[in-house]
Design a protein around this motif. Sequence first.
Motif, PDB file in Angstrom:
ATOM      1  N   LEU A  18       0.841  -1.211   0.000  1.00  0.00           N
ATOM      2  CA  LEU A  18       0.000   0.000   0.000  1.00  0.00           C
ATOM      3  C   LEU A  18       0.871   1.252   0.000  1.00  0.00           C
ATOM      4  N   GLU A  19       1.897   1.274   0.823  1.00  0.00           N
ATOM      5  CA  GLU A  19       2.780   2.449   0.868  1.00  0.00           C
ATOM      6  C   GLU A  19       3.460   2.670  -0.478  1.00  0.00           C
ATOM      7  N   ALA A  20       3.907   1.600  -1.115  1.00  0.00           N
ATOM      8  CA  ALA A  20       4.548   1.739  -2.428  1.00  0.00           C
ATOM      9  C   ALA A  20       3.541   2.248  -3.463  1.00  0.00           C
ATOM     10  N   ALA A  21       2.304   1.764  -3.383  1.00  0.00           N
ATOM     11  CA  ALA A  21       1.275   2.180  -4.343  1.00  0.00           C
ATOM     12  C   ALA A  21       0.884   3.651  -4.172  1.00  0.00           C
ATOM     13  N   THR A  22       0.955   4.154  -2.942  1.00  0.00           N
ATOM     14  CA  THR A  22       0.536   5.542  -2.699  1.00  0.00           C
ATOM     15  C   THR A  22       1.685   6.543  -2.765  1.00  0.00           C
ATOM     16  N   ASP A  23       2.900   6.067  -2.911  1.00  0.00           N
ATOM     17  CA  ASP A  23       4.055   6.960  -2.950  1.00  0.00           C
ATOM     18  C   ASP A  23       3.969   8.057  -4.019  1.00  0.00           C
ATOM     19  N   PRO A  24       3.410   7.790  -5.213  1.00  0.00           N
ATOM     20  CA  PRO A  24       3.329   8.855  -6.218  1.00  0.00           C
ATOM     21  C   PRO A  24       2.538  10.091  -5.769  1.00  0.00           C
ATOM     22  N   ILE A  25       1.690   9.956  -4.789  1.00  0.00           N
ATOM     23  CA  ILE A  25       0.945  11.119  -4.286  1.00  0.00           C
ATOM     24  C   ILE A  25       1.920  12.197  -3.832  1.00  0.00           C
ATOM     25  N   GLN A  26       3.029  11.779  -3.228  1.00  0.00           N
ATOM     26  CA  GLN A  26       4.034  12.737  -2.764  1.00  0.00           C
ATOM     27  C   GLN A  26       4.807  13.334  -3.936  1.00  0.00           C
ATOM     28  N   GLY A  27       5.146  12.492  -4.902  1.00  0.00           N
ATOM     29  CA  GLY A  27       5.871  12.974  -6.066  1.00  0.00           C
ATOM     30  C   GLY A  27       5.065  13.966  -6.884  1.00  0.00           C
ATOM     31  N   ASP A  28       3.749  13.822  -6.836  1.00  0.00           N
ATOM     32  CA  ASP A  28       2.863  14.746  -7.547  1.00  0.00           C
ATOM     33  C   ASP A  28       2.532  15.980  -6.713  1.00  0.00           C
ATOM     34  N   HIS A  29       3.077  16.054  -5.514  1.00  0.00           N
ATOM     35  CA  HIS A  29       2.877  17.194  -4.604  1.00  0.00           C
ATOM     36  C   HIS A  29       1.407  17.403  -4.222  1.00  0.00           C
ATOM     37  N   VAL A  30       0.674  16.299  -4.097  1.00  0.00           N
ATOM     38  CA  VAL A  30      -0.718  16.368  -3.669  1.00  0.00           C
ATOM     39  C   VAL A  30      -0.794  16.346  -2.147  1.00  0.00           C
ATOM     40  N   ALA A  31       0.043  15.496  -1.536  1.00  0.00           N
ATOM     41  CA  ALA A  31       0.066  15.339  -0.082  1.00  0.00           C
ATOM     42  C   ALA A  31       1.391  14.701   0.303  1.00  0.00           C
ATOM     43  N   TYR A  32       1.687  14.754   1.608  1.00  0.00           N
ATOM     44  CA  TYR A  32       2.937  14.190   2.095  1.00  0.00           C
ATOM     45  C   TYR A  32       2.670  13.290   3.296  1.00  0.00           C
ATOM     46  N   LEU A  33       3.206  12.083   3.223  1.00  0.00           N
ATOM     47  CA  LEU A  33       3.135  11.136   4.327  1.00  0.00           C
ATOM     48  C   LEU A  33       4.253  11.496   5.296  1.00  0.00           C
ATOM     49  N   MET A  34       3.889  11.833   6.529  1.00  0.00           N
ATOM     50  CA  MET A  34       4.882  12.318   7.480  1.00  0.00           C
ATOM     51  C   MET A  34       5.082  11.404   8.680  1.00  0.00           C
ATOM     52  N   MET A  35       4.123  10.517   8.934  1.00  0.00           N
ATOM     53  CA  MET A  35       4.247   9.683  10.127  1.00  0.00           C
ATOM     54  C   MET A  35       3.381   8.439   9.945  1.00  0.00           C
ATOM     55  N   VAL A  36       3.853   7.315  10.516  1.00  0.00           N
ATOM     56  CA  VAL A  36       3.100   6.058  10.493  1.00  0.00           C
ATOM     57  C   VAL A  36       3.178   5.458  11.890  1.00  0.00           C
ATOM     58  N   VAL A  37       2.038   5.029  12.416  1.00  0.00           N
ATOM     59  CA  VAL A  37       1.987   4.404  13.739  1.00  0.00           C
ATOM     60  C   VAL A  37       1.317   3.041  13.590  1.00  0.00           C
ATOM     61  N   THR A  38       1.961   2.010  14.142  1.00  0.00           N
ATOM     62  CA  THR A  38       1.425   0.655  14.078  1.00  0.00           C
ATOM     63  C   THR A  38       1.340   0.088  15.481  1.00  0.00           C
ATOM     64  N   GLY A  39       0.178  -0.453  15.823  1.00  0.00           N
ATOM     65  CA  GLY A  39       0.014  -1.118  17.102  1.00  0.00           C
ATOM     66  C   GLY A  39      -1.424  -1.180  17.534  1.00  0.00           C
ATOM     67  N   ASN A  40      -1.692  -2.082  18.452  1.00  0.00           N
ATOM     68  CA  ASN A  40      -3.019  -2.219  19.038  1.00  0.00           C
ATOM     69  C   ASN A  40      -4.097  -2.471  17.977  1.00  0.00           C
ATOM     70  N   GLY A  41      -3.740  -3.219  16.929  1.00  0.00           N
ATOM     71  CA  GLY A  41      -4.718  -3.586  15.911  1.00  0.00           C
ATOM     72  C   GLY A  41      -5.001  -2.512  14.874  1.00  0.00           C
ATOM     73  N   ASP A  42      -4.142  -1.495  14.781  1.00  0.00           N
ATOM     74  CA  ASP A  42      -4.388  -0.406  13.825  1.00  0.00           C
ATOM     75  C   ASP A  42      -3.071   0.146  13.301  1.00  0.00           C
ATOM     76  N   ARG A  43      -2.993   0.327  11.999  1.00  0.00           N
ATOM     77  CA  ARG A  43      -1.884   1.099  11.429  1.00  0.00           C
ATOM     78  C   ARG A  43      -2.509   2.393  10.932  1.00  0.00           C
ATOM     79  N   THR A  44      -1.876   3.501  11.293  1.00  0.00           N
ATOM     80  CA  THR A  44      -2.362   4.814  10.876  1.00  0.00           C
ATOM     81  C   THR A  44      -1.248   5.543  10.147  1.00  0.00           C
ATOM     82  N   TRP A  45      -1.562   5.991   8.952  1.00  0.00           N
ATOM     83  CA  TRP A  45      -0.663   6.826   8.168  1.00  0.00           C
ATOM     84  C   TRP A  45      -1.141   8.262   8.331  1.00  0.00           C
TER      85      TRP A  45
END
Length: 160
Positions: A86-113
């Motif tokens: 999923l992260e690899a598939a969404t990476d172009p969003i950053q290259g297109d300057h639409v949005a930037y992924l700045m933090m990822v948290v994983t735990g307790n049954g949830d991953r949040t980007w």
Amino acid sequence: MKQIAAILGATLIASTLSAATTPPNLGWLKFETKVSDKVLKWKVRNETPPMVTPAQYPNRIEMHWKYTPDAAGMPSPEVEANFARLEAATDPIQGDHVAYLMMVVTGNGDRTWFWYAGDTKAFAAALNNLLPGHPYPITLHLAGNEPDWKTYRTMRGNSH
């Protein structure tokens, strides 16, 4: 939302006290914290991408993926592999300057980007373009207007 806020608050405190920080990896700091008996894994960008003015991307969007956790709150290796796809598939969003992924948290049954976007509709359109048929069990939540990227800056400051 309240659960993420509570976890973030507890982790902000815990990370300043007991974060086991690893060296930077491809522009990201990675560390773990513990809340009760559960592990939280953090991935925080080393710095704001070059030539990016945070105020131009004020909309913090949380992308969630709920999973069945193990005893420590972590996903299976198969789910981790799907996160990477999923992260690899969404990476172009950053290259297109639409949005930037700045933090990822994983735990307790949830991953949040944690994304910062200028136009939320453009972000959703880019996501739909990159993920035809929406094969991933993700949900989006517009978490707030943060022209100063406060959530990112706070975690970046606490990740040392």
